[in-house]
Design an enzyme around this catalytic site. Structure first.
Site, short mmCIF file in Angstrom:
data_model
loop_
_atom_site.label_atom_id
_atom_site.label_comp_id
_atom_site.label_asym_id
_atom_site.label_seq_id
_atom_site.Cartn_x
_atom_site.Cartn_y
_atom_site.Cartn_z
N ASP A 57 1.30 2.27 -2.12
CA ASP A 57 1.86 0.97 -1.73
C ASP A 57 1.01 0.43 -0.59
OD1 ASP A 57 3.82 2.04 -3.42
OD2 ASP A 57 5.47 1.12 -2.32
N LYS A 59 4.96 -6.16 -4.82
CA LYS A 59 6.13 -5.71 -4.07
C LYS A 59 6.40 -6.70 -2.96
CE LYS A 59 7.27 -1.79 -1.00
NZ LYS A 59 6.93 -0.41 -0.59
N LYS A 99 8.47 -4.80 -7.62
CA LYS A 99 9.29 -3.96 -6.74
C LYS A 99 9.82 -4.76 -5.55
CE LYS A 99 9.04 0.11 -3.68
NZ LYS A 99 8.25 1.25 -3.22
#
Lengths: 293, 293
Positions: A130, A193, A229
């Protein structure tokens, strides 16, 4: 890249409309089980320790011993220094190990340091990375800098999946969210995300809807699926079910799997478990009926 | 425009949960009629989910309230008394509109409620000395017993003396450092609906007192079975209601105290201002401290 603009009022009204669905009984049970299977169970704190990561991994693999039908969560999400321990603990349970990298949460270091951070996490056994984008560069219009960084990180990821954190709470407008999403997708993101969880507001339904619509446009244009996400601020089972409704009605059933949709959360899982306890027993559960981490 | 041309400004009565005034999530209302059967107001008809949300708020507020110094709880309870005194006209009028006995009876009830709060404001930093003790033990220990709050306590107010009865049950509960979820009188709910305004202006932290108006039979069963409720203080219960409470409470061993006071009993200072009214809502902790023989 075409310059898309977002109708703020319409997006917020549409996002709010997903909250009015009534989801009860068996559909609620199925929804809750789906939510728990999509969670990236996260601990990203300065006070994280080996003991905390152990507890987290244990819970990820078996969320609740008294609810054996609840399957493991999708992944654990930790800082790079805990990746090897997490890798060892989740073993072959099917739970993935995700690691934040690139000087999370600010991303304010030079590219070489970011890449070293990523390589270290991948070498230690991370399945997913991430990364945070350089919001300073993005907001000052240096889009190429941001794109080059994402590409370099993608290369450093090798086989690991790349989730690109836009930190929408710092992007000011929905138009910027679209632009950043398109930029991330064009530069090699497997997932986009919303947030680090360290900036408020974190994930919101309108911002997630804007990102889902961007994913849809990309899919219609190219046929390539991108994952989504939302992270931070989703702490109740009810909120999570609203997100699933939004996902289904925006991208459809193909995205309703942990492979394409994740919740970045730490306290959401416990609320889901409390709700499942209630569905099982008919009574509201106590805070001590679930474990802490 | 003369003053008589003004449109009436009617109050919208709402619930009081976590320091805010939400409408019931169910969207239902209850019609309150005056003694002649004329409509007076539409009140929130709280659902089991409102009760659940209140318990979540109360649980969250519990550690902070328990940690406040006893002296600070004294100040806050006294502040409630001050605010109640300032609104005594409004309370008396609201009570008199539905309760038989007229305005003078209602004024007397409100005054007694203010005094009850003052009495328990006084007890907040003193009941510990009355309920706790030093225990003589035949070993080299200093042995003592102290009272600690239980956690979340539900208060079920009696139908008669809708304000005084409610305050008489609520004051001992929060005085001890517990947080409370109150279900007001079903027959005469106006006082409960206004009490939130007293709490909101008295430095009572969000979630310490939560006030619901609704149908008591609906809420009793959920409350009794709720595993995250540690105790129940009820009054004016029919036998069947008492059975419901005790059956549900057996599940997680929550302590149920049913007060059988009636009419004049609520004005009995000897009985109602006693610190032993606090005793059912504390847990006694005994500590063995090593000391030189």
């Amino acid at each position: 890249m075409p310059n898309r603009t977002v109708d703020k009022v319409a997006v917020e009204a549409r996002a709010a409309s997903f909250k009015t669905r009534s989801i009860k009984k068996d559909s609620k049970r199925q929804g809750l089980l789906m939510v728990s299977s999509m969670i990236d169970l996260t601990t990203l704190e300065g006070k994280d320790s080996a003991a905390k990561v152990r507890a987290l991994c244990q819970k990820a693999v078996q969320p609740d011993a008294s609810l054996p039908h609840v399957s493991p969560v999708a992944a654990v999400c930790v800082y790079p220094r805990w990746v090897s321990l997490a890798r060892e603990l989740v073993a072959d349970s099917g739970v993935k190990v995700a690691s934040v990298a690139t000087a999370f949460p600010s991303g304010q270091v030079d590219l070489e340091t970011k890449l070293a951070d990523v390589r270290a996490a991948v070498t230690a056994g991370a399945d997913e990375i991430d990364m945070v984008i350089h919001r300073g560069a993005f907001l000052s219009g240096q889009l190429q800098v941001v794109a080059d960084e994402i590409r370099a990180v993608k290369d450093a990821c090798a086989a690991a999946h790349l989730k690109v954190i836009l930190e929408t709470g710092e992007l000011e407008t929905y138009d910027n969210v679209v632009r950043a999403s398109e930029l991330a997708i064009a530069s090699g993101a497997d997932f986009i995300k919303t947030s680090t969880g360290k900036v408020s507001p974190a994930a919101t339904m309108p911002v997630t809807l804007v990102m889902l619509e961007t994913i849809r446009s990309h899919f219609l244009a190219t046929g390539q699926m991108i994952g989504m996400k939302p992270a931070g601020g989703i702490s109740t089972a009810k909120d999570a079910l609203h997100y699933l409704v939004m996902l289904k009605e925006t991208l459809g059933d193909a995205w309703l799997t942990p492979e394409w949709f994740r919740f970045g959360a730490s306290s959401l899982l416990n609320d889901v478990l409390l709700q499942l306890h209630r569905l099982e027993s008919g009574q509201y559960a106590a805070h001590y009926d679930v474990t802490e981490s | 425009m003369s003053t008589t041309d003004r449109l009436a400004v009617l109050k919208t009565y709402k619930l009081f949960i976590n320091g805010a005034f939400p409408r019931t999530e169910s969207g239902r209302t209850l019609l309150v009629e005056d003694k002649k059967g004329n409509p007076l107001a539409h009140l929130c008809h709280a659902s089991r989910k409102d009760l659940r949300n209140s318990v979540v708020a109360a649980r969250k507020a519990a550690p902070g309230w328990a940690k406040r110094s006893a002296y600070n709880r004294t100040q806050i309870l006294y502040r409630m008394a001050e605010m109640l005194e300032g609104k005594s006209e409004e309370f008396a009028a609201a009570i008199a509109s539905t309760v038989p006995g007229g305005k003078s009876r209602a004024s007397k009830e409100v005054a007694a409620a203010v005094d009850r709060l003052v009495a328990f404001a006084g007890w907040a930093d003193k009941f510990g000395q009355v309920l706790g003790c030093n225990n003589p033990v035949a070993a080299p220990f200093y042995n003592f017993t102290i009272a600690e709050p239980m956690g979340v306590v539900c208060v079920v107010a009696p139908a008669e003396e809708p304000l005084l009865g409610l305050i008489s049950l609520l004051a001992p509960v929060i005085c001890a450092g517990n947080t409370a979820v109150v279900v007001g009188s079903t027959e005469h709910p106006l006082a409960t609906a206004i009490l939130g305004e007293v709490c909101a202006t008295s430095d009572v932290p969000a979630g310490v007192i939560n006030l619901l108006t609704g149908l008591r039979p609906e809420l009793l069963e959920v409350m009794a079975g709720h595993r995250d409720v540690d105790g129940i203080s009820a009054a004016g219960c029919a036998k069947a209601e008492r059975t419901t409470l005790e059956l549900g409470a057996a599940e997680n061993l929550k302590r149920v105290t049913v007060d059988s006071s009636k009419g004049k009993d609520w004005y009995d200072l000897q009985k109602m201002n006693s610190p032993y009214r606090i005793q059912p809502f504390v847990e006694m902790k005994t500590i063995w401290h090593p000391s030189g023989a």
